[in-house]
Design an enzyme around this catalytic site. Structure first.
Site, short mmCIF file in Angstrom:
data_model
loop_
_atom_site.label_atom_id
_atom_site.label_comp_id
_atom_site.label_asym_id
_atom_site.label_seq_id
_atom_site.Cartn_x
_atom_site.Cartn_y
_atom_site.Cartn_z
N GLY A 156 -5.24 6.83 9.74
CA GLY A 156 -4.75 6.71 8.36
C GLY A 156 -3.34 6.19 8.18
O GLY A 156 -2.75 6.38 7.12
N ASP B 45 -13.52 2.35 9.86
CA ASP B 45 -13.77 2.61 8.44
C ASP B 45 -14.69 3.83 8.40
O ASP B 45 -15.84 3.75 8.86
CB ASP B 45 -14.43 1.40 7.79
N VAL B 46 -14.21 4.93 7.84
CA VAL B 46 -14.97 6.18 7.92
C VAL B 46 -16.21 6.21 7.02
O VAL B 46 -16.99 7.17 7.08
CB VAL B 46 -14.10 7.43 7.66
N ALA C 11 -9.82 7.56 -3.88
CA ALA C 11 -10.52 7.69 -5.17
C ALA C 11 -10.17 6.45 -5.98
O ALA C 11 -9.07 5.90 -5.85
CB ALA C 11 -10.09 8.94 -5.92
N TYR D 114 -4.90 14.80 -11.13
CA TYR D 114 -5.41 14.78 -9.75
C TYR D 114 -6.95 14.77 -9.76
O TYR D 114 -7.58 14.25 -8.84
CB TYR D 114 -4.86 15.97 -8.96
N LYS E 63 -10.68 17.49 -2.38
CA LYS E 63 -9.86 18.35 -1.51
C LYS E 63 -10.49 19.74 -1.38
O LYS E 63 -10.41 20.36 -0.32
CB LYS E 63 -8.42 18.45 -2.02
N ARG F 236 5.82 10.15 -2.08
CA ARG F 236 5.55 8.79 -2.56
C ARG F 236 4.94 7.93 -1.45
O ARG F 236 5.63 7.54 -0.51
CB ARG F 236 6.88 8.16 -3.00
P1 NAD Z 1 -1.69 6.41 2.54
O1 NAD Z 1 -2.19 5.49 1.49
O2 NAD Z 1 -0.53 5.97 3.32
O3 NAD Z 1 -2.85 6.84 3.51
C1 NAD Z 1 -4.20 6.92 3.12
C2 NAD Z 1 -5.01 6.29 4.23
O4 NAD Z 1 -6.42 6.43 4.00
C3 NAD Z 1 -4.73 4.80 4.39
O5 NAD Z 1 -4.29 4.51 5.69
C4 NAD Z 1 -6.09 4.17 4.13
O6 NAD Z 1 -6.31 3.01 4.90
C5 NAD Z 1 -7.00 5.30 4.57
N1 NAD Z 1 -8.38 5.08 4.13
C6 NAD Z 1 -8.85 4.88 2.86
N2 NAD Z 1 -10.17 4.60 2.90
C7 NAD Z 1 -10.55 4.64 4.21
C8 NAD Z 1 -11.77 4.42 4.90
N3 NAD Z 1 -12.90 4.12 4.24
N4 NAD Z 1 -11.78 4.55 6.25
C9 NAD Z 1 -10.66 4.86 6.93
N5 NAD Z 1 -9.47 5.06 6.34
C10 NAD Z 1 -9.42 4.95 4.99
O7 NAD Z 1 -1.33 7.76 1.71
P2 NAD Z 1 -0.95 9.23 2.21
O8 NAD Z 1 -0.37 9.88 1.00
O9 NAD Z 1 -0.18 9.19 3.46
O10 NAD Z 1 -2.38 9.89 2.44
C11 NAD Z 1 -2.77 10.51 3.65
C12 NAD Z 1 -3.46 11.85 3.34
O11 NAD Z 1 -2.49 12.76 2.80
C13 NAD Z 1 -4.58 11.75 2.30
O12 NAD Z 1 -5.62 12.62 2.68
C14 NAD Z 1 -3.90 12.29 1.05
O13 NAD Z 1 -4.81 12.80 0.11
C15 NAD Z 1 -3.06 13.38 1.68
N6 NAD Z 1 -2.00 13.93 0.83
C16 NAD Z 1 -1.08 13.11 0.27
C17 NAD Z 1 -0.10 13.64 -0.54
C18 NAD Z 1 0.93 12.75 -1.19
O14 NAD Z 1 1.56 13.17 -2.15
N7 NAD Z 1 1.13 11.53 -0.72
C19 NAD Z 1 -0.01 15.02 -0.74
C20 NAD Z 1 -0.97 15.85 -0.14
C21 NAD Z 1 -1.97 15.30 0.65
#
Ligand code: NAD
Length: 257
Positions: free
Chosen positions: A14, A67-68, A98, A158, A165, A195
């Site tokens: 990710g 790709d999951v 989403a 959200y 989640k 962010r």
């Molecule tokens: P990010 O956009 O940097 O990371 C999200 C990742 O999901 C990306 O690398 C994207 O390529 C990957 N992804 C999407 N569809 C995919 C698929 N089909 N196959 C494989 N990978 C796929 O954003 P982030 O905020 O670092 O998100 C990482 C995790 O942290 C997520 O689960 C997000 O919900 C969670 N999270 C984020 C926050 C926040 O505020 N940023 C807070 C709590 C939890």
């Protein structure tokens, strides 16, 4: 030194760019001595991951597409990892998606297609990945995923991701129960808002950040590094007695009534 991850192979899924929480986790794991394997979704991101991993001094990391949404991709990915490194000791699952229209307005307007896609990528993928990873975790292991308070409570905008989640959080508990007998632990980190590329999709994200600064016990937002260090703890033997747990790295915001 229980925090040392030297000789441990950990898969980080990710990383999209330098703001990704996965990248904060990768840097912390690298500092703790772990050998990293990166997976990314879509050719567009390959270069980003290559460039970022090249900034980590020392060994060259293995980088594999995954790709999951595709069972075939997941199988190929873990077969490749098995060929290259053999045993793995951890997986950081940092993946969610989403459609933008499902992250604003009323949750009641969520479409069937949007729901399916988001739950598939954001929740089911943890189970599919855990099943594939288990075969490579012959020395035991630790799986860590990222969740958010919106799965436990209603957080404005959200919406669908909150429901995803909640499914992810329940999956952590069922997976922890299944895999514990193989000495594989499964935990989540509930990160405060940060962010990132994904966060951009959440309607009025700035006001969520501002609310934390005003009300959270620590009166500030958290960083990718702070989430990364907690993940390193969960991958290390320091946390060997912990499984099925959700650790909040959110400046304490979740305790507020
Ligand atoms: P990010 O956009 O940097 O990371 C999200 C990742 O999901 C990306 O690398 C994207 O390529 C990957 N992804 C999407 N569809 C995919 C698929 N089909 N196959 C494989 N990978 C796929 O954003 P982030 O905020 O670092 O998100 C990482 C995790 O942290 C997520 O689960 C997000 O919900 C969670 N999270 C984020 C926050 C926040 O505020 N940023 C807070 C709590 C939890």
């Amino acid at each position: 030194d229980l925090l040392n991850l030297k000789g441990k192979n950990i898969v980080v899924m990710g990383v999209a760019n330098q703001r990704s929480i996965a990248w904060g986790i990768a840097r912390s794991l690298h500092d703790a001595g772990a050998n990293l394997i990166f997976t990314y979704a879509g050719e567009r991101l390959e270069r980003n991951v290559q460039d970022l991993s090249a900034t980590l001094e020392g060994k060259n990391s293995l980088i594999v597409p995954c790709d999951v949404t595709s069972d075939e991709d997941i199988a190929k990915c873990f077969t490749k990892i098995k060929e290259e490194v053999g045993t793995i000791h951890g997986v950081a699952h940092c993946i969610a998606f989403a459609n933008k229209e499902d992250l604003k307005g009323d949750f009641v307007d969520t479409s069937r297609e949007g729901f399916k896609l988001s739950l598939d990528i954001s929740a089911y993928s943890l189970t599919a990945v855990a099943k594939a990873a288990k075969e490579l975790m012959t020395e035991g292991g630790s799986i860590v995923t990222l969740t958010y308070l919106g799965g436990e409570r209603v957080v404005k905008n959200y919406n669908l991701m909150g429901v995803a989640k909640a499914a992810l959080d329940a999956s952590v508990r069922y997976l922890a129960n299944d895999l514990g007998q193989h000495n594989i632990r499964v935990n989540s980190i509930s990160a405060g808002p940060i962010r990132t590329l994904s966060a951009k999709g959440v309607g009025d994200f700035n006001s969520i950040l501002k609310d934390i600064e005003e009300k959270a016990p620590l009166r500030r937002n958290v960083t990718q590094e702070e989430v990364g260090d907690t993940a390193t703890f969960l991958f290390s033997d320091m946390s060997r007695g912990i499984t099925g747990e959700n650790l909040h790295v959110d400046s304490g915001y979740h305790i507020l009534g």
